[in-house]
Design a protein around this motif. Structure first.
Motif, short mmCIF file in Angstrom:
data_model
loop_
_atom_site.label_atom_id
_atom_site.label_comp_id
_atom_site.label_asym_id
_atom_site.label_seq_id
_atom_site.Cartn_x
_atom_site.Cartn_y
_atom_site.Cartn_z
N PHE A 144 0.82 -1.21 0.00
CA PHE A 144 0.00 0.00 0.00
C PHE A 144 0.86 1.26 0.00
N GLU A 145 2.01 1.21 0.64
CA GLU A 145 2.94 2.35 0.58
C GLU A 145 3.42 2.56 -0.85
N TRP A 146 3.73 1.46 -1.56
CA TRP A 146 4.12 1.57 -2.96
C TRP A 146 2.99 2.16 -3.80
N MET A 147 1.77 1.72 -3.50
CA MET A 147 0.61 2.27 -4.22
C MET A 147 0.54 3.78 -4.01
N GLU A 148 0.73 4.22 -2.78
CA GLU A 148 0.69 5.65 -2.47
C GLU A 148 1.79 6.38 -3.23
N THR A 149 2.99 5.83 -3.22
CA THR A 149 4.13 6.44 -3.91
C THR A 149 3.87 6.61 -5.39
N TYR A 150 3.23 5.62 -6.01
CA TYR A 150 3.04 5.63 -7.46
C TYR A 150 1.64 6.07 -7.90
N GLY A 151 0.89 6.64 -6.96
CA GLY A 151 -0.39 7.23 -7.32
C GLY A 151 -1.52 6.25 -7.61
N ILE A 152 -1.41 5.04 -7.08
CA ILE A 152 -2.49 4.05 -7.25
C ILE A 152 -3.49 4.26 -6.12
N THR A 153 -4.72 4.51 -6.49
CA THR A 153 -5.74 4.94 -5.54
C THR A 153 -6.27 3.81 -4.65
N ALA A 202 -4.86 0.17 4.03
CA ALA A 202 -5.58 1.19 3.26
C ALA A 202 -5.82 2.42 4.12
N GLN A 203 -6.24 2.21 5.35
CA GLN A 203 -6.47 3.33 6.25
C GLN A 203 -5.18 4.07 6.55
N ALA A 204 -4.09 3.35 6.75
CA ALA A 204 -2.82 3.97 7.10
C ALA A 204 -2.24 4.81 5.97
N THR A 205 -2.58 4.47 4.73
CA THR A 205 -1.99 5.15 3.57
C THR A 205 -2.99 6.00 2.79
N GLY A 206 -4.23 6.05 3.25
CA GLY A 206 -5.24 6.84 2.54
C GLY A 206 -5.64 6.24 1.21
N ARG A 207 -5.51 4.93 1.08
CA ARG A 207 -5.92 4.23 -0.15
C ARG A 207 -7.32 3.67 0.05
N ALA A 208 -7.96 3.31 -1.04
CA ALA A 208 -9.28 2.69 -1.00
C ALA A 208 -9.16 1.20 -1.26
#
Length: 106
Positions: free
Chosen positions: A24-33, A64-70
């Motif tokens: 999820f951190e990688w998702m956040e870094t690369y703009g994956i929602t 998801a909650q920790a990184t603001g992802r859905a």
């Protein structure tokens, strides 16, 4: 599995919260929602299987909650006989996730 150097191979596992969080951190870094979490209905009626599958989903929710992802849950009914039982089982599982895991309160 032993490696040539005598060490043992390490395997990826979504049961480990830090592994899921890293993704999820990688998702956040690369703009994956967000992600769809695939929840397989096969063997979900076996308590031990349901518990580890739920643990993985809990890791997804927390990351998801920790990184603001859905995230969303997607059920896979492959391997199950398509009759009323599979729909009843799916409904019962979803109700349990909502009531006990608070899966929609994220």
């Amino acid at each position: 599995i032993p490696m040539k150097d005598g060490s043992y191979a390490k395997f990826y596992s979504s049961v480990k919260p830090k592994v899921v969080l890293k993704h999820f951190e990688w998702m956040e870094t690369y703009g994956i929602t967000g992600v769809f979490h695939m929840r397989f209905m096969e063997s979900l009626n076996i308590v031990k299987n349901r518990e580890w599958k739920t643990m993985v989903l809990r890791n997804v929710k927390n990351a998801a909650q920790a990184t603001g992802r859905a995230f969303a849950v997607s059920y896979n009914i492959a391997g199950r006989t398509l009759n009323n039982n599979v729909l009843d089982d799916l409904k019962a599982d979803w109700i349990r996730l909502v009531d006990e895991e608070k899966i929609t309160q994220s």
